[in-house]
Design a protein around this motif. Sequence first.
Motif, PDB file in Angstrom:
ATOM      1  N   LEU A  42     -74.133  23.579   1.045  1.00  0.00           N
ATOM      2  CA  LEU A  42     -75.353  23.314   1.325  1.00  0.00           C
ATOM      3  C   LEU A  42     -75.446  23.903   2.919  1.00  0.00           C
ATOM      4  CD1 LEU A  42     -76.133  19.752  -0.323  1.00  0.00           C
ATOM      5  CD2 LEU A  42     -76.941  22.186  -0.898  1.00  0.00           C
ATOM      6  N   VAL A  43     -74.592  23.505   3.666  1.00  0.00           N
ATOM      7  CA  VAL A  43     -74.634  23.684   5.296  1.00  0.00           C
ATOM      8  C   VAL A  43     -74.770  25.181   5.249  1.00  0.00           C
ATOM      9  CG1 VAL A  43     -73.236  23.897   7.257  1.00  0.00           C
ATOM     10  CG2 VAL A  43     -73.623  21.658   5.898  1.00  0.00           C
ATOM     11  N   ASP A  44     -73.892  25.960   4.727  1.00  0.00           N
ATOM     12  CA  ASP A  44     -73.702  27.441   4.730  1.00  0.00           C
ATOM     13  C   ASP A  44     -74.923  28.045   4.167  1.00  0.00           C
ATOM     14  OD1 ASP A  44     -71.751  29.748   5.234  1.00  0.00           O
ATOM     15  OD2 ASP A  44     -72.809  30.260   3.341  1.00  0.00           O
ATOM     16  N   HIS A  45     -75.642  27.584   2.997  1.00  0.00           N
ATOM     17  CA  HIS A  45     -76.720  28.296   2.440  1.00  0.00           C
ATOM     18  C   HIS A  45     -78.061  28.182   2.713  1.00  0.00           C
ATOM     19  CE1 HIS A  45     -74.748  31.235  -0.246  1.00  0.00           C
ATOM     20  NE2 HIS A  45     -73.735  30.592   0.108  1.00  0.00           N
ATOM     21  N   LEU A  46     -78.075  26.664   3.666  1.00  0.00           N
ATOM     22  CA  LEU A  46     -79.262  26.173   4.248  1.00  0.00           C
ATOM     23  C   LEU A  46     -79.413  26.633   5.754  1.00  0.00           C
ATOM     24  CD1 LEU A  46     -79.640  22.938   2.762  1.00  0.00           C
ATOM     25  CD2 LEU A  46     -81.174  24.804   2.055  1.00  0.00           C
ATOM     26  N   ASP A  47     -78.471  27.597   6.026  1.00  0.00           N
ATOM     27  CA  ASP A  47     -78.327  27.923   7.608  1.00  0.00           C
ATOM     28  C   ASP A  47     -78.470  26.546   8.469  1.00  0.00           C
ATOM     29  OD1 ASP A  47     -77.850  30.478   6.997  1.00  0.00           O
ATOM     30  OD2 ASP A  47     -80.255  30.674   6.788  1.00  0.00           O
ATOM     31  N   LEU A  48     -77.748  25.534   8.463  1.00  0.00           N
ATOM     32  CA  LEU A  48     -77.835  24.340   9.075  1.00  0.00           C
ATOM     33  C   LEU A  48     -77.014  24.622  10.359  1.00  0.00           C
ATOM     34  CD1 LEU A  48     -77.599  21.612   6.442  1.00  0.00           C
ATOM     35  CD2 LEU A  48     -79.653  22.973   7.371  1.00  0.00           C
ATOM     36  N   GLU A  49     -77.128  23.924  11.360  1.00  0.00           N
ATOM     37  CA  GLU A  49     -76.442  23.855  12.564  1.00  0.00           C
ATOM     38  C   GLU A  49     -75.798  22.787  12.936  1.00  0.00           C
ATOM     39  OE1 GLU A  49     -75.995  26.472  14.525  1.00  0.00           O
ATOM     40  OE2 GLU A  49     -77.438  27.772  13.071  1.00  0.00           O
ATOM     41  N   PRO A  50     -74.611  22.725  13.563  1.00  0.00           N
ATOM     42  CA  PRO A  50     -73.936  21.678  13.994  1.00  0.00           C
ATOM     43  C   PRO A  50     -74.755  20.609  14.745  1.00  0.00           C
ATOM     44  CG  PRO A  50     -72.948  23.410  15.082  1.00  0.00           C
ATOM     45  CD  PRO A  50     -73.809  23.873  14.081  1.00  0.00           C
ATOM     46  N   THR A  51     -74.919  19.270  14.529  1.00  0.00           N
ATOM     47  CA  THR A  51     -75.633  18.566  15.527  1.00  0.00           C
ATOM     48  C   THR A  51     -74.984  17.182  15.768  1.00  0.00           C
ATOM     49  OG1 THR A  51     -76.738  17.718  13.436  1.00  0.00           O
ATOM     50  CG2 THR A  51     -77.909  19.326  14.896  1.00  0.00           C
ATOM     51  N   GLY A  52     -73.730  17.001  15.397  1.00  0.00           N
ATOM     52  CA  GLY A  52     -73.040  15.848  15.688  1.00  0.00           C
ATOM     53  C   GLY A  52     -71.829  15.751  15.083  1.00  0.00           C
ATOM     54  N   HIS A  53     -70.952  14.470  15.354  1.00  0.00           N
ATOM     55  CA  HIS A  53     -69.721  14.613  14.430  1.00  0.00           C
ATOM     56  C   HIS A  53     -69.565  12.844  14.561  1.00  0.00           C
ATOM     57  CE1 HIS A  53     -68.788  14.604  18.896  1.00  0.00           C
ATOM     58  NE2 HIS A  53     -67.879  13.807  18.588  1.00  0.00           N
ATOM     59  N   VAL A  54     -68.432  12.642  13.829  1.00  0.00           N
ATOM     60  CA  VAL A  54     -68.062  11.334  13.734  1.00  0.00           C
ATOM     61  C   VAL A  54     -66.733  11.135  14.439  1.00  0.00           C
ATOM     62  CG1 VAL A  54     -67.311   9.218  12.379  1.00  0.00           C
ATOM     63  CG2 VAL A  54     -69.207  10.769  11.662  1.00  0.00           C
ATOM     64  N   ARG A  55     -66.631  10.247  15.608  1.00  0.00           N
ATOM     65  CA  ARG A  55     -65.316  10.248  16.156  1.00  0.00           C
ATOM     66  C   ARG A  55     -64.457   9.049  15.598  1.00  0.00           C
ATOM     67  NH1 ARG A  55     -63.635   7.551  21.106  1.00  0.00           N
ATOM     68  NH2 ARG A  55     -62.015   8.721  22.218  1.00  0.00           N
ATOM     69  N   THR A  56     -63.256   9.237  15.572  1.00  0.00           N
ATOM     70  CA  THR A  56     -62.331   8.213  14.949  1.00  0.00           C
ATOM     71  C   THR A  56     -61.337   7.652  15.931  1.00  0.00           C
ATOM     72  OG1 THR A  56     -62.658   9.454  12.718  1.00  0.00           O
ATOM     73  CG2 THR A  56     -60.767   7.842  12.797  1.00  0.00           C
ATOM     74  N   GLU A  57     -60.958   6.647  15.902  1.00  0.00           N
ATOM     75  CA  GLU A  57     -60.035   5.904  16.617  1.00  0.00           C
ATOM     76  C   GLU A  57     -58.932   5.198  15.789  1.00  0.00           C
ATOM     77  OE1 GLU A  57     -61.152   3.990  20.168  1.00  0.00           O
ATOM     78  OE2 GLU A  57     -61.892   5.737  21.251  1.00  0.00           O
ATOM     79  N   GLY A  58     -57.755   5.127  15.943  1.00  0.00           N
ATOM     80  CA  GLY A  58     -56.891   4.339  15.204  1.00  0.00           C
ATOM     81  C   GLY A  58     -56.576   4.868  13.909  1.00  0.00           C
ATOM     82  N   LEU A  59     -56.838   5.890  13.329  1.00  0.00           N
ATOM     83  CA  LEU A  59     -56.475   6.363  12.114  1.00  0.00           C
ATOM     84  C   LEU A  59     -56.097   8.073  12.263  1.00  0.00           C
ATOM     85  CD1 LEU A  59     -56.899   6.361   9.255  1.00  0.00           C
ATOM     86  CD2 LEU A  59     -59.249   7.340   9.191  1.00  0.00           C
ATOM     87  N   PRO A  60     -54.761   8.294  11.582  1.00  0.00           N
ATOM     88  CA  PRO A  60     -54.314   9.498  11.410  1.00  0.00           C
ATOM     89  C   PRO A  60     -55.459  10.753  11.106  1.00  0.00           C
ATOM     90  CG  PRO A  60     -52.716   8.102  10.479  1.00  0.00           C
ATOM     91  CD  PRO A  60     -54.001   7.304  10.725  1.00  0.00           C
ATOM     92  N   THR A  61     -55.638  11.578  12.144  1.00  0.00           N
ATOM     93  CA  THR A  61     -56.625  12.295  11.813  1.00  0.00           C
ATOM     94  C   THR A  61     -56.297  13.942  11.757  1.00  0.00           C
ATOM     95  OG1 THR A  61     -58.857  13.275  12.718  1.00  0.00           O
ATOM     96  CG2 THR A  61     -56.694  13.019  14.249  1.00  0.00           C
ATOM     97  N   ILE A  62     -56.977  14.958  11.353  1.00  0.00           N
ATOM     98  CA  ILE A  62     -56.682  16.162  11.274  1.00  0.00           C
ATOM     99  C   ILE A  62     -57.695  16.927  12.073  1.00  0.00           C
ATOM    100  CG2 ILE A  62     -55.774  16.110   9.043  1.00  0.00           C
ATOM    101  CD1 ILE A  62     -58.443  17.043   7.956  1.00  0.00           C
ATOM    102  N   THR A  63     -57.284  18.009  12.662  1.00  0.00           N
ATOM    103  CA  THR A  63     -58.243  19.053  13.330  1.00  0.00           C
ATOM    104  C   THR A  63     -58.382  20.440  12.682  1.00  0.00           C
ATOM    105  OG1 THR A  63     -57.893  18.045  15.376  1.00  0.00           O
ATOM    106  CG2 THR A  63     -58.859  20.100  15.609  1.00  0.00           C
TER     107      THR A  63
END
Length: 246
Positions: free
Chosen positions: A41-62
């Motif tokens: 949906l993001v790709d085909h609706l041409d949406l732009e990044p507008t935010g994110h969810v920051r996580t603390e205390g949980l193993p994460t990935i980048t």
Amino acid sequence: MSGTFRQSPAFEVSHDSTPSDVLLAGFSAYGLAGLTAVDYLVDHLDLEPTGHVRTEGLPTITPFTNGEPRHPTRLFSRPDLDVTVLVGELFVPVQLGEAFADAVIDWTEAEGVEEVAVLAGVPTAHAPDDHRTFYVATEDYRATRLTDGDVPPMGSGFLDGTNAALIERGIESPLGAAVYVTPVHAQVPDVEAAVRLVETVETVYDLDVDSGPLRAFAAEVEQHYAELAERMERRESDAPDDRMYM
């Protein structure tokens, strides 16, 4: 501190602009059908990044593509479309689903978001006739979006983790909440399941999205999602047996 997690993992939503009235979300779970669908949906609706969810205390990935890193849980929108999309590549364990959902719902309430819908797969035995999308939704969501009967309700059972917490908060608040679910197979990503989810939200929200190219899109990201699935399997191996639907 020893152990896999801190005692109190924390999630914080950061958004650059006012979100839309509708939030559509897909997470790293069960065949990655929901994640594949919202990514599409993001790709085909041409949406732009507008935010994110920051996580603390949980193993994460980048995650990264062509050497460019990105947040694992991201928000996308555009000014002329009343839909914000949440793409959650970070696996959130069942026991942390409530904390994650609370952060998202607190943010939606503060920003005036009126409804949340999650796209998800269900790892359950099923017949070919079950290859369709079902819903679990609060009463206000059903009255707004599901009066035509095109999407059937899911049979008896229960939700867990993030999806359960989102629906529970929806029951207790003015926020309309729904989880759209479809059976998934073992392969990653389950393209057919993702197609069903895309077609469902395209109909419900009258989005101008052609699900036809999704198979090619999924093939492009298959290796990335396969690696993500391997990480999920390692983390889920220590979790209780899934009993999401009965």
